[in-house]
Design a protein around this motif. Structure first.
Motif, short mmCIF file in Angstrom:
data_model
loop_
_atom_site.label_atom_id
_atom_site.label_comp_id
_atom_site.label_asym_id
_atom_site.label_seq_id
_atom_site.Cartn_x
_atom_site.Cartn_y
_atom_site.Cartn_z
N PRO A 240 -8.67 -11.06 -5.49
CA PRO A 240 -8.83 -9.60 -5.55
C PRO A 240 -7.69 -8.97 -6.34
O PRO A 240 -6.57 -9.47 -6.33
N GLU A 241 -7.99 -7.86 -7.02
CA GLU A 241 -6.98 -7.14 -7.82
C GLU A 241 -5.99 -6.43 -6.91
O GLU A 241 -6.38 -5.83 -5.89
N GLY A 242 -4.70 -6.45 -7.28
CA GLY A 242 -3.71 -5.57 -6.63
C GLY A 242 -3.42 -5.85 -5.17
O GLY A 242 -3.18 -4.92 -4.40
N LYS A 243 -3.46 -7.10 -4.79
CA LYS A 243 -3.15 -7.44 -3.38
C LYS A 243 -1.98 -8.41 -3.34
O LYS A 243 -1.89 -9.31 -4.20
N LYS A 244 -1.13 -8.24 -2.34
CA LYS A 244 -0.05 -9.20 -2.12
C LYS A 244 -0.23 -9.85 -0.75
O LYS A 244 -0.42 -9.16 0.25
N MET A 245 -0.16 -11.17 -0.75
CA MET A 245 -0.32 -11.91 0.50
C MET A 245 0.92 -11.67 1.37
O MET A 245 2.05 -11.82 0.89
N VAL A 246 0.71 -11.28 2.62
CA VAL A 246 1.84 -11.00 3.52
C VAL A 246 1.92 -12.03 4.64
O VAL A 246 3.00 -12.45 5.04
N GLY A 247 0.77 -12.43 5.15
CA GLY A 247 0.82 -13.37 6.27
C GLY A 247 -0.49 -14.09 6.45
O GLY A 247 -1.55 -13.59 6.06
N ILE B 211 -0.89 -3.54 -3.55
CA ILE B 211 0.22 -3.28 -4.48
C ILE B 211 -0.01 -1.86 -5.02
O ILE B 211 -1.09 -1.55 -5.54
N ALA B 212 1.00 -0.98 -4.82
CA ALA B 212 0.83 0.43 -5.22
C ALA B 212 1.33 0.63 -6.65
O ALA B 212 1.77 -0.31 -7.32
N SER B 213 1.29 1.88 -7.12
CA SER B 213 1.68 2.16 -8.50
C SER B 213 3.20 2.18 -8.67
O SER B 213 3.71 2.24 -9.79
N ASN B 214 3.95 2.19 -7.57
CA ASN B 214 5.41 2.12 -7.68
C ASN B 214 5.97 1.19 -6.60
O ASN B 214 5.31 0.92 -5.60
N LYS B 215 7.24 0.74 -6.85
CA LYS B 215 7.83 -0.28 -5.98
C LYS B 215 8.00 0.20 -4.54
O LYS B 215 7.80 -0.56 -3.60
N ALA B 216 8.43 1.48 -4.39
CA ALA B 216 8.70 1.99 -3.04
C ALA B 216 7.43 1.98 -2.19
O ALA B 216 7.43 1.54 -1.04
N ASN C 242 3.85 -0.36 1.89
CA ASN C 242 2.57 -0.98 2.23
C ASN C 242 2.78 -2.31 2.94
O ASN C 242 2.11 -2.63 3.92
N GLU C 243 3.75 -3.08 2.43
CA GLU C 243 4.03 -4.38 3.08
C GLU C 243 4.55 -4.17 4.50
O GLU C 243 4.18 -4.89 5.42
N TYR C 244 5.43 -3.15 4.67
CA TYR C 244 5.95 -2.89 6.01
C TYR C 244 4.80 -2.55 6.97
O TYR C 244 4.76 -3.00 8.11
N ALA C 245 3.88 -1.73 6.47
CA ALA C 245 2.74 -1.32 7.32
C ALA C 245 1.91 -2.53 7.72
O ALA C 245 1.46 -2.65 8.87
N VAL C 246 1.73 -3.45 6.78
CA VAL C 246 0.94 -4.65 7.08
C VAL C 246 1.68 -5.51 8.12
O VAL C 246 1.06 -6.08 9.01
#
Ligand code: FMN
Length: 188
Positions: free
Chosen positions: A151-158, A97-102, A107-111
């Motif tokens: 973990p801090e600042g992570k979003k589950m993608v898959g 999760i970055a400091s801004n939404k974009a 980041n999610e797209y890259a994952v």
């Protein structure tokens, strides 16, 4: 096979042989994942490989989730837990999760790209692979975060389910239904 041929033949494989997946093959998948395109080289991915004892704990977390979500569907719970039990390797993948939404979105797209790279590499390594989010994939359930150590600042993608494909899966391997690109494309 060429990349284009792999893209034509790649399938979601959900049933596996009771056969261990070699660590070298898992490492090859992780390595290709890190080669995926990613904005400003933030390399926003983390991978959590779940096997053996950790998979037993995953089963318990999945069971807790299913019992809460489907209290009146014991058969569904039983069959879903069987799926987890019969899967040799599970890999959870998060995006930073970055400091801004974009940037967070990018980041999610890259994952997503990284997971797809793993999927294609799995085809070449003759491994069955499916990217799960719903149900026993646990992507939309908070328990998945506790499971990987909060973990801090992570979003589950898959959540990837992986193993050598069961024979029945390879037989349906040729069927692939898609709407023609012609119906999905506007040439401007
Ligand atoms: C983001 C995403 C989430 C998915 N979630 C699930 C899931 O929770 N359970 C599942 O069985 N398959 C899941 N799949 C796999 C799709 O169901 C599968 O790709 C689709 O049926 C098309 O089949 P194919 O991959 O064999 O072409 C998911 C795929 C993607 C890309």
């Amino acid at each position: 096979m060429s990349v284009i041929e792999f893209l034509h033949s790649r399938r979601a494989i959900r049933n596996y042989q009771p056969r261990e997946v070699e660590k070298e093959k898992i490492e090859q998948l992780l390595k290709v994942a890190t080669l995926a395109p990613n904005d400003r080289l933030r390399e926003p991915w983390s991978f959590y490989v779940i096997q053996g004892e950790a998979k037993k704990r995953y089963e318990q977390v999945a069971l807790d989730y299913l019992q809460e979500r489907f209290p009146t569907k014991p058969k569904l719970i039983e069959s879903s837990i069987e799926v987890v039990k019969n899967t040799p390797v599970i890999i959870m993948v998060t995006a930073d999760i970055a400091s801004n939404k974009a940037d967070t979105k990018d980041n999610e797209y890259a994952v997503c790209c990284a997971i797809h790279s793993m999927w294609l590499a799995a085809c070449e390594l003759e491994l069955g692979f499916v990217w799960r989010t719903r149900g026993v994939g646990l992507v939309h359930d908070q328990r998945s975060y506790q499971f990987i150590g909060s973990p801090e600042g992570k979003k589950m993608v898959g959540t990837i389910f992986l193993g050598y494909p069961d024979q029945s899966e390879t037989e349906v391997g040729m069927l692939k239904k898609r709407t023609s690109y012609e119906e999905k494309t506007v040439w401007l």
